[in-house]
Design a protein around this motif. Structure first.
Motif, PDB file in Angstrom:
ATOM      1  N   HIS A 193      11.790  90.525  37.342  1.00  0.00           N
ATOM      2  CA  HIS A 193      12.413  90.440  36.014  1.00  0.00           C
ATOM      3  C   HIS A 193      11.557  91.216  35.008  1.00  0.00           C
ATOM      4  O   HIS A 193      12.086  92.013  34.214  1.00  0.00           O
ATOM      5  CB  HIS A 193      12.562  88.973  35.591  1.00  0.00           C
ATOM      6  N   GLU A 194      10.251  90.995  35.038  1.00  0.00           N
ATOM      7  CA  GLU A 194       9.365  91.692  34.091  1.00  0.00           C
ATOM      8  C   GLU A 194       9.382  93.197  34.354  1.00  0.00           C
ATOM      9  O   GLU A 194       9.375  93.996  33.420  1.00  0.00           O
ATOM     10  CB  GLU A 194       7.944  91.139  34.170  1.00  0.00           C
TER      11      GLU A 194
ATOM     12  N   HIS B  60      12.149  94.871  32.652  1.00  0.00           N
ATOM     13  CA  HIS B  60      11.908  95.264  31.262  1.00  0.00           C
ATOM     14  C   HIS B  60      11.237  96.629  31.194  1.00  0.00           C
ATOM     15  O   HIS B  60      11.466  97.404  30.268  1.00  0.00           O
ATOM     16  CB  HIS B  60      11.039  94.213  30.556  1.00  0.00           C
TER      17      HIS B  60
ATOM     18  N   GLU C 203      17.659  90.427  28.345  1.00  0.00           N
ATOM     19  CA  GLU C 203      17.058  89.491  29.294  1.00  0.00           C
ATOM     20  C   GLU C 203      17.952  89.323  30.523  1.00  0.00           C
ATOM     21  O   GLU C 203      17.472  89.281  31.656  1.00  0.00           O
ATOM     22  CB  GLU C 203      16.806  88.139  28.628  1.00  0.00           C
TER      23      GLU C 203
ATOM     24  N   HIS D  31      16.876  83.972  26.157  1.00  0.00           N
ATOM     25  CA  HIS D  31      16.987  84.539  27.502  1.00  0.00           C
ATOM     26  C   HIS D  31      18.346  84.312  28.152  1.00  0.00           C
ATOM     27  O   HIS D  31      18.628  84.861  29.193  1.00  0.00           O
ATOM     28  CB  HIS D  31      15.917  83.955  28.427  1.00  0.00           C
TER      29      HIS D  31
HETATM   30 ZN   LIG Z   1      12.370  88.808  30.015  1.00  0.00          ZN
END
Ligand SMILES: [Zn+2]
Length: 284
Positions: free
Chosen positions: A160-161, A164, A192, A254
């Motif tokens: 997930h990070e 980004h 998100e 989120h």
């Molecule tokens: Zn995030």
């Protein structure tokens, strides 16, 4: 989830440094300023920085030595393997538009271009220096407090990070920057959810059979459910209910549990970043 330990090339290990930066990076002037502010505010600001108190010994946190356990080193190997695997995938999908980054591991606190990374804030991506910051203690919280144990649940957080980072490289986060709204319909929640979807795209890749034999990450049966549980566990509605006892959609940052599960599932079933609303095939 299966992976091969060994290559930590995508990890920046600051665990041995963390906790001492209040002294090491503030210098004695900053130390005194903080001491005075702590006194004026009646708050131990050193505890916020993770230094724990008034010991100004400059040897603290500057040696780079990591006091760790075999169990923790195994987690580091997993983080390294997942990070490398996901970055390889993005390199294949995006070609020269993908630039590899690093996951910075720290304890308690560490400086980042986005301010001081704190264990309490959880993992995050800093667009300013293009790095992911992760305190491994978050995985304990994920497992024990939030009820989402398992290495693929942890891999979901990491990817997930990294999602980004992909948004940053493709300029997908620029739109959200001008949108000051918060809440379920805001651009920041959409970002998100897209990062969740990107994590699912990697999950799709990692679910292909025969990868473990090739030294890559390979999912086990049941891993998909594990990640969906994690996505549900860290939905804003659930976290709000846990911490405040009520659900406030206008304060979502989120997305709800259902939204996060749906976003991850979309990426996981299609394996296609375009299903996440990203025009990754366009060149610019
Ligand atoms: Zn995030």
């Amino acid at each position: 989830m299966q992976w091969t330990p060994g290559d930590r090339g995508d990890i920046r290990d600051e665990r041995g440094r963390s906790g001492g930066f209040g002294v090491a990076h503030l210098g004695i002037g900053g130390f005194l300023v903080l001491l005075v502010l702590s006194w004026l505010s009646g708050t131990n600001l050193f505890s916020l920085l993770g230094t724990g108190g008034g010991d100004p010994s400059p040897s603290v946190g500057t040696t780079g030595q990591v006091a760790s356990s075999p169990a923790e080193e195994r987690v580091v190997d997993m983080v390294a393997a997942v990070t490398k695997d996901a970055q390889n995938m993005w390199g294949e999908l995006l070609g020269s538009r993908y630039q590899r980054t690093k996951v910075t591991l720290f304890r308690d606190s560490t400086p980042s271009a986005c301010g001081f990374a704190q264990a309490a804030t959880g993992p995050f991506y800093c667009p300013e220096d293009g790095q992911v910051y992760l305190d491994l203690s978050f995985f304990n919280a994920l497992s024990r407090r939030l009820g989402a144990p398992g290495d693929f649940a942890e891999a979901y957080v990491i990817t997930h990070e990294l999602g980004h980072h992909v948004q940053n490289l493709l300029g997908l986060n620029a739109r959200a920057a001008s949108d000051r709204r918060t809440g379920a319909d805001s651009a920041s929640v959409a970002l998100e959810l897209q990062a969740d979807c990107f994590a699912g795209v990697w999950g799709h890749t990692a679910s292909q059979p025969g990868r473990a034999a090739a030294g890559k990450v390979e999912l086990d049966p049941g891993d998909m459910e594990e990640a969906l549980r994690a996505a549900a566990a860290i939905g804003d509605d659930r976290l709000q209910k846990m911490t405040t006892g009520q659900v406030m959609p206008d304060r979502f940052t989120h997305g709800s549990s259902a939204q996060r599960v749906e976003a991850f599932r979309k990426g996981m079933t299609t394996g296609d970043p375009r299903a996440c609303g990203a025009a990754v095939s366009s060149t610019h």
